[in-house]
Design a protein around this motif. Structure first.
Motif, PDB file in Angstrom:
ATOM      1  N   ARG A  96      87.557  18.717  23.731  1.00 19.45           N
ATOM      2  CA  ARG A  96      88.169  17.514  23.155  1.00 19.45           C
ATOM      3  C   ARG A  96      89.583  17.777  22.645  1.00 19.45           C
ATOM      4  O   ARG A  96      90.442  16.915  22.725  1.00 19.45           O
ATOM      5  N   HIS A  97      89.781  18.935  22.056  1.00 21.33           N
ATOM      6  CA  HIS A  97      91.081  19.222  21.430  1.00 21.33           C
ATOM      7  C   HIS A  97      91.508  20.660  21.675  1.00 21.33           C
ATOM      8  O   HIS A  97      90.676  21.580  21.616  1.00 21.33           O
ATOM      9  N   ARG A 157      98.060  16.035  27.341  1.00 21.38           N
ATOM     10  CA  ARG A 157      96.667  15.885  27.778  1.00 21.38           C
ATOM     11  C   ARG A 157      96.311  17.019  28.727  1.00 21.38           C
ATOM     12  O   ARG A 157      97.107  17.391  29.587  1.00 21.38           O
ATOM     13  N   GLY A 212      90.604  16.020  29.970  1.00 22.18           N
ATOM     14  CA  GLY A 212      90.573  14.897  29.048  1.00 22.18           C
ATOM     15  C   GLY A 212      90.899  15.244  27.603  1.00 22.18           C
ATOM     16  O   GLY A 212      91.019  14.353  26.757  1.00 22.18           O
ATOM     17  N   LEU A 262      92.920  16.214  24.212  1.00 18.93           N
ATOM     18  CA  LEU A 262      94.243  15.998  23.634  1.00 18.93           C
ATOM     19  C   LEU A 262      94.702  17.330  23.048  1.00 18.93           C
ATOM     20  O   LEU A 262      93.923  18.022  22.393  1.00 18.93           O
ATOM     21  N   ALA A 263      95.969  17.648  23.289  1.00 14.70           N
ATOM     22  CA  ALA A 263      96.443  18.979  22.913  1.00 14.70           C
ATOM     23  C   ALA A 263      97.737  18.892  22.143  1.00 14.70           C
ATOM     24  O   ALA A 263      98.545  17.990  22.360  1.00 14.70           O
ATOM     25  N   ASN A 299      88.331  22.591  20.184  1.00 15.58           N
ATOM     26  CA  ASN A 299      87.126  21.868  19.773  1.00 15.58           C
ATOM     27  C   ASN A 299      86.485  21.230  20.984  1.00 15.58           C
ATOM     28  O   ASN A 299      87.164  20.529  21.744  1.00 15.58           O
ATOM     29  N   GLY A 300      85.212  21.467  21.138  1.00 14.86           N
ATOM     30  CA  GLY A 300      84.493  20.856  22.247  1.00 14.86           C
ATOM     31  C   GLY A 300      83.284  20.095  21.736  1.00 14.86           C
ATOM     32  O   GLY A 300      82.947  20.145  20.549  1.00 14.86           O
ATOM     33  N   SER A 301      82.635  19.398  22.649  1.00 17.83           N
ATOM     34  CA  SER A 301      81.489  18.576  22.244  1.00 17.83           C
ATOM     35  C   SER A 301      80.323  19.435  21.761  1.00 17.83           C
ATOM     36  O   SER A 301      79.467  18.960  21.024  1.00 17.83           O
ATOM     37  N   SER A 345      83.203  25.068  18.874  1.00 18.52           N
ATOM     38  CA  SER A 345      84.632  25.255  18.659  1.00 18.52           C
ATOM     39  C   SER A 345      84.974  26.732  18.575  1.00 18.52           C
ATOM     40  O   SER A 345      84.103  27.561  18.293  1.00 18.52           O
ATOM     41  N   VAL A 403      81.115  13.400  16.477  1.00 19.94           N
ATOM     42  CA  VAL A 403      81.035  14.217  17.695  1.00 19.94           C
ATOM     43  C   VAL A 403      79.841  13.791  18.555  1.00 19.94           C
ATOM     44  O   VAL A 403      79.927  13.717  19.782  1.00 19.94           O
ATOM     45  N   LEU A 409     100.352  10.038  20.636  1.00 17.15           N
ATOM     46  CA  LEU A 409      99.315  10.058  21.670  1.00 17.15           C
ATOM     47  C   LEU A 409      98.006   9.775  20.941  1.00 17.15           C
ATOM     48  O   LEU A 409      97.704  10.394  19.928  1.00 17.15           O
ATOM     49  N   PHE A 425      87.340   9.152  22.779  1.00 18.46           N
ATOM     50  CA  PHE A 425      86.547   9.983  23.688  1.00 18.46           C
ATOM     51  C   PHE A 425      85.212   9.324  24.053  1.00 18.46           C
ATOM     52  O   PHE A 425      84.721   9.486  25.150  1.00 18.46           O
ATOM     53  N   LEU A 457      97.502  11.977  17.628  1.00 12.32           N
ATOM     54  CA  LEU A 457      98.415  13.109  17.475  1.00 12.32           C
ATOM     55  C   LEU A 457      99.836  12.582  17.526  1.00 12.32           C
ATOM     56  O   LEU A 457     100.151  11.722  18.352  1.00 12.32           O
ATOM     57  N   PHE A 476      86.750  14.474  15.893  1.00 17.06           N
ATOM     58  CA  PHE A 476      86.056  15.207  16.957  1.00 17.06           C
ATOM     59  C   PHE A 476      86.321  16.705  16.911  1.00 17.06           C
ATOM     60  O   PHE A 476      86.203  17.389  17.921  1.00 17.06           O
ATOM     61  N   ALA A 477      86.677  17.214  15.734  1.00 18.37           N
ATOM     62  CA  ALA A 477      86.941  18.654  15.617  1.00 18.37           C
ATOM     63  C   ALA A 477      85.662  19.347  15.179  1.00 18.37           C
ATOM     64  O   ALA A 477      85.466  19.658  13.993  1.00 18.37           O
ATOM     65  N   ASN A 478      84.814  19.605  16.117  1.00 18.60           N
ATOM     66  CA  ASN A 478      83.480  20.155  15.854  1.00 18.60           C
ATOM     67  C   ASN A 478      83.527  21.353  14.886  1.00 18.60           C
ATOM     68  O   ASN A 478      84.217  22.337  15.134  1.00 18.60           O
TER      69      ASN A 478
END
Lengths: 404, 404, 404, 404
Positions: free
Chosen positions: C164-165, C262, C266, C268-269, C289-291, C294, D176, D221, D225, D258, D276-278
């Motif tokens: 995700r990030h 991006r 998908g 966002l960075a 960070n992922g679903s 992290s 999340v 941006l 998600f 962001l 969404f920052a797990n």
């Protein structure tokens, strides 16, 4: 008497003392029912202090309905069900025993007493009162830091396996300056001991609480680095200012106490309590290593518990920083959303909640006066070992020299 | 002999042993002259190991020109000026004394020896050789972690004031598993002691080095948690695999050693060495509190030193994380730009550099064999106190029971 | 040609440049075969530098057998199989293309080139040479920090789920002082760009490597805080001293570059590269960070990887500090026992090992010149977006304005 | 009207809303006068909520004397001097304007409004009321985290020099899980925006407050998600349970936002707000780099401020961990002894204290509604830039496309 009056929905509280601890306890009584569902809610009935003027001002400020100048008056009042003792250790025994005999529930600040003898008398009084449904509890409030309550749970759940090591330190630095005045906490008559009883008692209780084990015996070393200090106002506390020109007096307590010992489950343990750890303001640290995992805690980051799960694959094993603010964590669900921190004072709110619940459900609160006595016996063994060149001294036998 | 041969620009090195320590020392000898300006550069002349096949393979891999199967051959060679001893502790005395008597400079891994008696003989041999310009040094390599060298400098500069507390721990966990095999480090005949001599020696030396004070006496407690283990290949080291079906043998050393004591400047100190601190892989931690400031260090973050300056205004006072990679920091200027970390092995590179410099400049390197002997005396006092119920035992008097 | 000579057991290396990067690469070539089992081991044949005197001195010090003053001589030598390019970016294309055309394997420092055009030519030359078995690789050495290699593995294993990030920063502070001189890294002709190409390239590569995704497009902002600086010796590097009285010159590169974008999956960075982050010496930070979990990393603590496993029970979930020194961790098993740290320079040792293995096993090393070109295209998109008021600019289309 | 009634010693408070924010504000009103000396103390007169049953229960639990079901009733009451608005953003404008026009002081939760238009109307109403001595304040409570108040002081004192970089993130992870229900905060009509307005507003205010500078323009941006979620009870909050089988609805707000931008003093800034920052529960992080020093803060360790003093000698320079609990620190002296932590809720206690003081001393509290409007304009610029491919968008000009 409270326990027999089924219709009352409140429990009247009378608090003795209104300094640092009194302020913290008041905040707890004032806050607890806004966050926790309680069988009976506290009513802040009265506060007792020796000076009428100061007692009245404190009652007004801290939210108490009235003020008394003699704690005996609190005990006499019918609208008081709970006596909350927030005075120095030399007064605990007299107040607590009188209150228990009068059928009042008692919450007593730690350490339970200044001597084993007093503590024995208090534990006996508590045991007698208990048969009449009168509850008593000693205020080792750090058991109610959610991170330490969680630590206890993880150990009890077997996540650490067999405990091998306990490493406990309570590091403060408020008397590093040799010109800091001779406040009551540096006076053996008032305080019983120095760093040992004040903060050492906390790590003894915390280590025993979290591991579920007891300290069997110790080798100890104590010291006083600054032996004379400027005289101070007798009531001065931790934040006292340098004292001006009142002359100097002798420090009669320890500045630091170190000891090593064995736990009842076979672990080796080390303890250190000091007020001379420059830069460590309030670092109660506890680290526990077991055959299956480890835990680490520091009160200066009190919302965090570090947990190492030794059963994880070594690719991803490591100490985890658990932010102890989840709904599943002890006490935390009653407060704010996850990730929002709690402060120091809510250890007292949790203590009030647990005490009120125990009274309401007619169960025994913990830690009991007997637990407080056992901590006192550890303190006593430490003092005796330090006086005998560090020779191993068993806990709980205050008469004869002990063997390993 | 090296010292009298002014034209040589190299110093021939002969290394005894080629296991973990041999690999680390080889890397140091191979790297040191690329980073440091040295009066005389090392030549990696020969390595000695008992098995020819393995010694030859190790020499080839680690960059040594030749291999011997007897350390006595190394001492006989004219092209060897320095004997570098990387074998288990039970062999140190014989090799070191022979080398010194042959006029070879000696770098000897720690602990200096397995007993005080051996260490005394070695220190005496070193002192005799010294009068002929032969140098000797014991490998307490952590003195060369830049962060600890800086720590020493800050104490020497007075930034900590009077030392009040030393808190030293060396926590490892490589034998937590009871099925980990009985490697030589768990055998008293080879290793002398367990956690105490292996890693306890490091924190004793580090604490004394950084404070510039000595441990006067101790109260100690030692323990062995797992008393029997699967038998292993005698040469197996830290990363040994479980041993298969060779039967089981007795662990004859301590798994953990704890002691408390007093430093020569009045500080109270606590020490703990253990191989059972689950999740702590290599945590040599040292914390020192003084009247003017404090220091904290952890080898698991070895490029960092935490410093608290007690003279700062309390508005901005706090422990600072110093990343010890600045040009002004010890050793660091020779390496990479600021902020680029150094690894474990360069403690040995720095040690090689300092030893080569001492030889080149005809000065005494430090720590000397006498320093190594003093550490051995602390180890001995710890062992004796642990055997006497923790009773206070003075360092340096290994015959009579000591007084506080 | 190396690949066809089955009997040789070594690969001759010729290195161009001997400043900071040359020192680091030399240490890697010198060390790699002592720690890793390699199909063919490197021979440090020759080093090239413009000044004979300095090249000879560097060769001697860094362990090279000979020195050349023209890199073309290195390419001509039969005993050189590998050309290792450690010079500023403006020379990469010419050297690399000539070397590849001569059938030499090429390891080229990052960024691959100073412009997309040069990078395209280099990638094409690499692709042509590849059909003849000639290997090429760009030196994004941080892929070989064990913690980042492990991070890549955890993502590839699905431990993070859908990304995700990405949060990537490279923070340094070596030019905070406006009197720091105008070294070559502040000269656009030599360096191509400032923080962007020097350290921004590292976080672009690291983010793409760890996630396995590419940056699709960016909005960017660049700035130069100090526009004029004292003139310096042209060869001065990061540790240059203030310059004395040579006058002042114009800084022609960016001091800092920030961009958001991006990823192809998908996410966002956000990215930031700066040399003005006071107190951050070398903080390459990457947080993902992922679903399902992290990761977090900081090069100032380069042996540590923080991992959050979102599938854990919330009672004990938390970021784990993995000390990436276990035998199961990438590269780590070749070094020291668990818990013993590695330093910055071994990213280059690992790079050398992987490059030598790729040559020995006739496989393609990674990152390829094509990977280096793709990073160059991201740098180019950043520069163009910053020149167009931050408007979204697609990566990989350097001619036409791009759409989101 | 409160201001003209010199004899009253209390100020009556009426609170609208009693969910998460209402609980936090109630705790503040209940606690503030026990810790701070105030010119006039608050009386918790009445709470308003739409459901009578729930309002009465909340009033009882949270310590309010009475309950109303219409906020207009609160405004009508003579015993209410202060209206405290704790409802979702779509109701702020109507309530606040009505209250101000009725001469009530207003404390309004952030973000001030859901649109710039509403915020303009509110700021105008506040300005009109101000001329009659009616005070208003927007609830950016994190300005009252002692560590951030101290950060502001250090910047104002010049300890950071010229600000070069701002790095602000607010990272949460409560949505999340794609099965987390569609609570009101995910509904644009109620909440105005998602992560941007909820938590992005906090970092915008914090960054501007601490630096004393404003954000001039941005490139942005935004993303969502998870676009559909299970429907929930309309009043569900952060801790909502999965919703059962009510069908699914569309998420109409951003999951993450962001942006990068420039500050009025020339600094480059980056901002990120995400849910969404797990693993990041509540990580409001702020890092500021200046020519003379740097600061870093993380709300998950909210009692700590990290400060780098760039004027220190590089031998001992490093980020200091300041435990912001000293008597000299903002607000901290009113609480516990040094080293005892404060929790999240006391940001509201400090806010109440400052608001009550401003009323009592007839001065303007801060942040004003005009400050709230300015934050709204930043949010608006972010939204517009994100809608225009990230093109630079100036803050404060919501009609015409802006230039850099």
């Amino acid at each position: 008497m409270a326990m027999t009056d089924g219709k009352r929905t409140t429990l009247g509280v009378g608090m003795v003392g209104h300094a640092f601890m009194g302020r913290a306890h008041s905040h707890a009584w004032r806050s607890v029912s806004a966050f926790f569902d309680l069988p009976r809610v506290p009513a802040m009935v009265a506060l007792a202090g020796r000076s009428r003027e100061r007692a009245v001002a404190a009652a007004d400020r801290l939210g108490w309905r009235s003020a008394e100048t003699d704690w005996r008056e609190l005990i006499r009042r019918d609208d008081v069900d709970i006596i909350d003792i927030c005075t120095p250790g030399d007064t605990h025994a007299e107040i607590a025993i009188a209150a228990l005999e009068a059928g009042k529930h008692v919450l007593c600040e730690k350490p339970l007493a200044n001597t084993v003898e007093e503590a024995v008398a208090m534990a006996e009084a508590a045991e007698r009162a208990r048969t009449d449904g009168v509850r008593s509890m000693v205020g080792f409030s750090y058991r109610r830091v959610p991170a330490l309550t969680l630590a206890r749970k993880l150990v009890a759940d077997g996540r650490l396996g067999t405990i091998r090591h306990v490493r406990a330190q309570y590091l403060q630095d408020w008397i590093v300056d040799p010109e800091f005045p001779l406040v009551w906490r540096l006076d053996k008559d008032k305080a019983g001991s120095g760093a040992l009883g004040d903060i050492g008692a906390h790590i003894i209780d915390a280590a025993q609480f979290v591991t579920g084990e007891q300290i069997l015996g110790v080798s100890a070393l104590m010291g006083t680095f600054v032996e004379e200090r400027p005289l101070a106002d007798a009531s001065a506390g931790l934040g006292a200012a340098p004292a001006g020109d009142r002359g100097r007096g002798r420090v009669t307590v320890d500045d630091a106490a170190l000891f090593i010992g064995r736990m009842s489950g076979g672990a080796l343990a080390s303890f250190e309590a000091t007020r001379f750890a420059n830069g460590r303001r309030n670092a109660l640290r506890l680290e526990i290593n077991g055959s299956a995992g480890s835990l680490a805690f520091d009160l200066e980051s009190m919302n965090e518990l570090y947990f190492y799960d030794g059963t994880e694959d070594s690719e991803t094993a490591g100490f985890r920083r658990i932010l102890v603010t989840e709904p599943v964590h002890p006490y935390a669900g009653a407060w704010w959303p996850t990730g929002h921190l709690l402060g120091y004072e809510h250890t007292f709110t949790h203590q009030a909640k647990d005490f009120l619940e125990a009274i309401g459900t007619e169960t025994d609160p913990s830690p009991s006066f007997a637990d407080g006595l056992q901590v006192q016996e550890v303190l006593d063994a430490v003092t005796r070992s330090a006086g005998r060149n560090g020779t191993w001294t068993a806990v709980g036998d205050s008469r004869a020299p002990a063997e390993a």
